[in-house]
Design a protein around this motif. Sequence first.
Motif, PDB file in Angstrom:
ATOM      1  N   ILE A  94     -38.897  -3.863 -34.877  1.00  0.00           N
ATOM      2  CA  ILE A  94     -39.167  -4.264 -36.270  1.00  0.00           C
ATOM      3  C   ILE A  94     -39.710  -5.705 -36.450  1.00  0.00           C
ATOM      4  O   ILE A  94     -40.913  -5.959 -37.068  1.00  0.00           O
ATOM      5  CB  ILE A  94     -38.165  -4.116 -37.198  1.00  0.00           C
TER       6      ILE A  94
ATOM      7  N   GLY B 277     -42.270   2.335 -39.509  1.00  0.00           N
ATOM      8  CA  GLY B 277     -42.268   2.340 -40.736  1.00  0.00           C
ATOM      9  C   GLY B 277     -41.433   1.235 -41.518  1.00  0.00           C
ATOM     10  O   GLY B 277     -42.098   0.759 -42.499  1.00  0.00           O
ATOM     11  N   VAL B 278     -40.570   0.598 -40.969  1.00  0.00           N
ATOM     12  CA  VAL B 278     -39.790  -0.436 -41.748  1.00  0.00           C
ATOM     13  C   VAL B 278     -40.668  -1.690 -41.526  1.00  0.00           C
ATOM     14  O   VAL B 278     -40.717  -2.409 -42.246  1.00  0.00           O
ATOM     15  CB  VAL B 278     -38.386  -0.712 -40.998  1.00  0.00           C
TER      16      VAL B 278
ATOM     17  N   LEU C 264     -34.272  -1.065 -32.470  1.00  0.00           N
ATOM     18  CA  LEU C 264     -34.973  -1.412 -33.743  1.00  0.00           C
ATOM     19  C   LEU C 264     -35.213  -2.768 -34.194  1.00  0.00           C
ATOM     20  O   LEU C 264     -36.396  -3.027 -34.570  1.00  0.00           O
ATOM     21  CB  LEU C 264     -34.135  -0.701 -34.821  1.00  0.00           C
TER      22      LEU C 264
END
Lengths: 397, 283
Positions: free
Chosen positions: A268, A196-197, A264
């Motif tokens: 990302i 999502g990020v 994360l």
Amino acid sequence: MKRIFEKFIESLLTLSGATTGIIILLIVIFLFREGAGFFRHSEIESGYVLCVNEENPVYRLTPKQIKEIFDYEIDNWSLVGGNDEEITPFRISDISDYYSDEELGENNEFLPEKLGEIIAATPGMVAFIPEQYAADTNERVRQLITEKLNPADFFGGDTWMPTATPAPQFGLLPLLLGTLWVGLCAILIALPLGLGVAIYLGELADEKIRNLLKPTIELLAGIPSVVYGFFGLVVVVPFIQKTFDLPVGETAFAGSLILAIMALPTIITVAEDAIRNTPQAMREASLGLGANHWQTIYRVVVPYSISGISAAVVLGIGRAVGETMAVLMVTGNAAVIPHSLFEPVRTIPATVAAELGEAPHGGAHYGALFVLGCILFLITVVISVTAEVISKKQPQA
Amino acid sequence: MNSHLLKQNIAFAIFRILGLMVVSILFWILGFIIYQGAGVISWEFLTSAPSNGMTSGGIFPAIVGTLYLIVGSSVVAFPVGILSAIYTSEYAGNGNIVKFIRIMTNNLAGIPSIVFGLFGMSLFVNTLGFGDSILAGSLTLGMLALPLVIRTTEEALKAIPDTFRTGSLALGASKLQTVHRIILPMAFPNIITGLILSIGRISGETAPILFTVAAYFLPQLPHSIYDQVMALPYHLYVIAVSGTDLEATRPMAYGTALVLIVIVLIINISASYLRKKLQKRHA
């Protein structure tokens, strides 16, 4: 003169170029050499033997049987292929139940002989005694056959108790399952969040926000793992304990949460790179056909960059599987096969970190930890290669 | 509003929230450590040794130890890493050798730090007989930093346009002269940035030093490279989990975590500041 100097510098450069290869080679040699040492050790503690009465028909016990016998979980010889007779486990310290110090002599010189008498008189006894005493007992005492530790027991064993006597238990399964549970759960948490990020950064955010967010995420990657572990210990663990009303908060779930945060940045960064690599022409074509921005993202951009995104996931898993300190601090370190996410578990790297300090150099336990190191090494090599292969499939813009 | 637009708005709202979440996680962690640790930091905390079973005193030996390890591992990783990067990007061409080296570097970067710890213990501590020492710890950490140094240096070198290389060679300079006089000076700012980032990485590592150098408690400073040292990350780990009186050591742990974070942040921020500043000058 100048020529020679240039040649010298060039060969120095070539040599440096080979360094990473040499280091990997050294790592492989040393890990596997120490790890192979493990399988040269005997199943029971070195310097000791197991003795039984010579009338006993049992010639061999597996490490697991030995452990259960000495834990009083197996109490009859018929359960391990012998006669229907009660098992009497005997450790050398139990000698005081049978003979006084005087009877054993000042320097324990009568000890072997007395041991022999006890074993000869008790048909159901299995005695765990030092090797040097066993030789001087009597002809009615027979030593059980002990074999070398074997890979099948190691890879298939379900108990990890490396300091148990007489037979330490080296079963990989609890550690492997602990590692997989924690790692996979971490990825399940981190993937939607990270993806999502990445989409937000790659497609939606304007330049200003992007320039603010990217360094922030890099900072997140820069925080040392031990700080994450500490944060997990003082914030996440009590929170989980309270929320789910558990006896202890140090669980697989706590480890997964912390690992997810730690994985994360990797996910990302790699996924965002892949998304931004999608050619502008494809986006414009999609928009030109009347699709809106969101449709373009999930019908064109994401499918186009799917291999880069998969590489991100694989690298994230690699980060999660190999992470040591944070997991060590928050998962409770119980080396048992986990049945739910809300139980303490222990992962492979955490086991190495926790136990290597106490394992005597060159012993079976020491070797076992190096075998764990080899397994970790192999897992990460597979992951690196997989990520490489997957990201190669990405069509180049 | 049609349903496609609605879907898009919902999806985009979710993405914005996710982005916000990630940022807030970072600030939550930082804020928490700063809030809890700020009260502990004092001149005494930074300049004295731990006392009373880690419940009072400071972390001076751990700070010094970490600095020693940073210097030691830099000495190991920087020269080899930079030379290796120069070789792969300037000399080796585009053949199989470069591919092989790149795969090896990627693999090395992916190996978990605890495996480096095992390896360092086996090779440096036991086989070469350095014992638990700054030497063994620096070598282990240096190997961990090596792929990072190589990658960033390589990127810095790749960023120099080929016209400079061909131009220099056309003027009659040798390959070495080109690298030495043209390529390296131009790539210097980016190389330095990469080196600083790898220092940031080294300073926070715990697992590789567990069995190669770190001491639980050592009030005096090391005298030679064969001595053990305390180190900040390891110190944080031990006082966080294994103190006899966790309540009493907690403030010390918060303080240590804060100092560690501040050091790492300063390193990282100065690297990106440097990059920005130097990039502007070049542009």
